[in-house]
Write a protein that holds these residues in place. Structure first.
Motif, short mmCIF file in Angstrom:
data_model
loop_
_atom_site.label_atom_id
_atom_site.label_comp_id
_atom_site.label_asym_id
_atom_site.label_seq_id
_atom_site.Cartn_x
_atom_site.Cartn_y
_atom_site.Cartn_z
N GLU A 16 0.84 -1.21 0.00
CA GLU A 16 0.00 0.00 0.00
C GLU A 16 0.87 1.26 0.00
OE1 GLU A 16 -3.20 2.19 2.89
OE2 GLU A 16 -3.20 0.00 2.86
N LEU A 17 1.95 1.26 0.80
CA LEU A 17 2.85 2.41 0.81
C LEU A 17 3.56 2.57 -0.53
CD1 LEU A 17 4.53 2.15 4.34
CD2 LEU A 17 3.07 4.01 3.51
N GLY A 18 3.94 1.45 -1.13
CA GLY A 18 4.66 1.49 -2.40
C GLY A 18 6.17 1.51 -2.24
N PHE A 19 6.66 1.37 -1.02
CA PHE A 19 8.10 1.34 -0.76
C PHE A 19 8.32 0.59 0.55
CE2 PHE A 19 6.40 5.22 1.11
CZ PHE A 19 6.88 5.17 2.41
N PHE A 20 9.56 0.17 0.75
CA PHE A 20 10.00 -0.44 2.00
C PHE A 20 10.96 0.51 2.68
CE2 PHE A 20 13.57 -2.63 4.08
CZ PHE A 20 12.90 -3.24 5.11
N CYS A 21 10.89 0.64 4.00
CA CYS A 21 11.89 1.41 4.72
C CYS A 21 12.46 0.54 5.84
CB CYS A 21 11.33 2.73 5.27
SG CYS A 21 9.84 2.61 6.25
N GLY A 22 13.76 0.50 5.89
CA GLY A 22 14.42 -0.30 6.90
C GLY A 22 15.71 0.36 7.37
N LYS A 23 16.10 0.02 8.58
CA LYS A 23 17.29 0.60 9.18
C LYS A 23 18.41 -0.43 9.19
CE LYS A 23 16.84 1.33 13.54
NZ LYS A 23 16.56 1.86 14.87
N ASP A 24 19.58 0.00 8.76
CA ASP A 24 20.79 -0.82 8.87
C ASP A 24 21.62 -0.19 9.98
OD1 ASP A 24 23.37 -1.89 8.65
OD2 ASP A 24 23.16 -2.20 6.49
N LYS A 25 21.57 -0.78 11.17
CA LYS A 25 22.26 -0.20 12.33
C LYS A 25 23.77 -0.19 12.13
CE LYS A 25 18.75 -1.54 15.68
NZ LYS A 25 18.45 -2.37 16.85
N ALA A 26 24.31 -1.25 11.54
CA ALA A 26 25.77 -1.34 11.35
C ALA A 26 26.27 -0.25 10.41
CB ALA A 26 26.16 -2.72 10.83
N ALA A 27 25.55 -0.02 9.31
CA ALA A 27 25.94 1.00 8.34
C ALA A 27 25.46 2.39 8.73
CB ALA A 27 25.40 0.65 6.96
N LYS A 28 24.60 2.46 9.76
CA LYS A 28 23.99 3.71 10.20
C LYS A 28 23.29 4.40 9.03
CE LYS A 28 26.34 4.73 14.41
NZ LYS A 28 26.72 5.80 15.29
N GLU A 29 22.32 3.68 8.47
CA GLU A 29 21.54 4.27 7.37
C GLU A 29 20.12 3.75 7.38
OE1 GLU A 29 23.95 3.14 4.00
OE2 GLU A 29 22.79 1.32 3.67
N TRP A 30 19.24 4.62 6.92
CA TRP A 30 17.87 4.26 6.61
C TRP A 30 17.81 4.01 5.12
CZ3 TRP A 30 13.94 3.05 9.68
CH2 TRP A 30 14.01 3.42 11.02
N ARG A 31 17.29 2.88 4.73
CA ARG A 31 17.13 2.54 3.32
C ARG A 31 15.65 2.62 2.97
NH1 ARG A 31 18.43 -3.08 2.67
NH2 ARG A 31 17.06 -2.74 0.93
N ILE A 32 15.36 3.41 1.95
CA ILE A 32 14.01 3.49 1.43
C ILE A 32 14.09 2.85 0.04
CG2 ILE A 32 12.02 4.97 0.97
CD1 ILE A 32 13.19 5.19 3.87
N VAL A 33 13.41 1.72 -0.14
CA VAL A 33 13.53 0.93 -1.35
C VAL A 33 12.20 0.94 -2.08
CG1 VAL A 33 14.22 -1.31 -2.29
CG2 VAL A 33 15.12 -0.58 -0.07
N GLY A 34 12.23 1.34 -3.35
CA GLY A 34 10.99 1.34 -4.11
C GLY A 34 11.22 1.73 -5.55
N SER A 35 10.17 1.62 -6.31
CA SER A 35 10.20 2.09 -7.70
C SER A 35 10.18 3.62 -7.69
CB SER A 35 8.96 1.57 -8.44
OG SER A 35 7.79 2.13 -7.86
N VAL A 36 10.34 4.21 -8.85
CA VAL A 36 10.26 5.67 -8.95
C VAL A 36 8.91 6.13 -8.38
CG1 VAL A 36 10.13 7.62 -10.56
CG2 VAL A 36 11.88 5.84 -10.89
N LYS A 37 7.84 5.45 -8.78
CA LYS A 37 6.50 5.82 -8.29
C LYS A 37 6.42 5.66 -6.77
CE LYS A 37 1.65 4.56 -8.73
NZ LYS A 37 0.69 3.61 -9.32
N GLY A 38 6.95 4.57 -6.24
CA GLY A 38 6.91 4.33 -4.80
C GLY A 38 7.71 5.36 -4.02
#
Length: 147
Positions: A16-38
C-alpha cells in the motif's frame, strides 16, 4: 518468528505504501527501497506531513511501516537518527523536493545518499534504493519472507 497472518499484514502495508523502509544499524543508514513511483509516494507522504500546520510543534511525528519502522518528525533542525528523519516543516518540505528531484526513471538500479544534501552532520544517512516499476516493496522486508 512472525505468524503468517503478521507477515501477510506487513506485506500489505508495504504494498500500500509502495516502498519499504528499513534501518541498517551497522551501516547507520535508513534505506528506502521502491520504484520511482513508490519513492515519489514517500516524498508525497513527507510533503503531506510538512504541509499540515498541526505538525509545527517540536516532537510531533508520524510512523511509516507495519511495525512503525520509520518516524518522520518535527525538530529544530534537519536530522537523521536511529529513530528516523526530523526537521522543521520547511526542512521536511525541502527533503521531499530533494527526493522528487533525485528519483527519476534514469536512476533505476542506483542508490542515492541524501545525508550530505539534507543533514550533513546527521549520525545516519538516508539512502534511496531505486528499483524498476515491477518491484514488490514487501520483497525487501526480511520479516515478510515466505517460509
Amino acid at each position: 518468528m512472525a505468524s503468517e497472518a503478521a507477515k501477510e499484514h506487513a506485506r500489505g502495508v508495504w504494498r500500500e505504501l509502495g516502498f519499504f523502509c528499513g534501518k541498517d544499524k551497522a551501516a547507520k543508514e535508513w534505506r528506502i527501497v521502491g520504484s520511482v513511483k513508490g519513492l515519489r509516494g514517500f516524498a508525497a507522504l513527507i510533503r503531506t506531513y510538512a504541509s499540515d500546520p498541526a505538525h509545527d510543534r517540536l516532537s510531533e511525528y508520524m510512523h511509516l511501516g507495519p511495525a512503525t519502522n520509520l518516524e518522520i518528525g518535527t525538530w529544530e533542525q534537519p536530522d537523521i537518527t536511529d529513530q528516523g528523519i526530523a526537521g522543521s516543516l520547511p526542512d521536511l518540505l525541502n527533503l521531499a523536493g530533494l527526493i522528487e528531484l533525485n528519483v527519476k526513471a534514469n536512476v533505476v538500479g542506483r542508490r542515492i545518499a541524501l545525508r550530505s544534501s539534507y543533514s550533513p552532520l546527521a549520525p545516519y544517512d538516508l539512502i534511496l534504493d531505486v528499483r524498476d516499476e515491477a518491484f514488490d516493496p514487501a520483497s525487501a522486508d526480511p520479516t515478510c519472507s515466505e517460509s
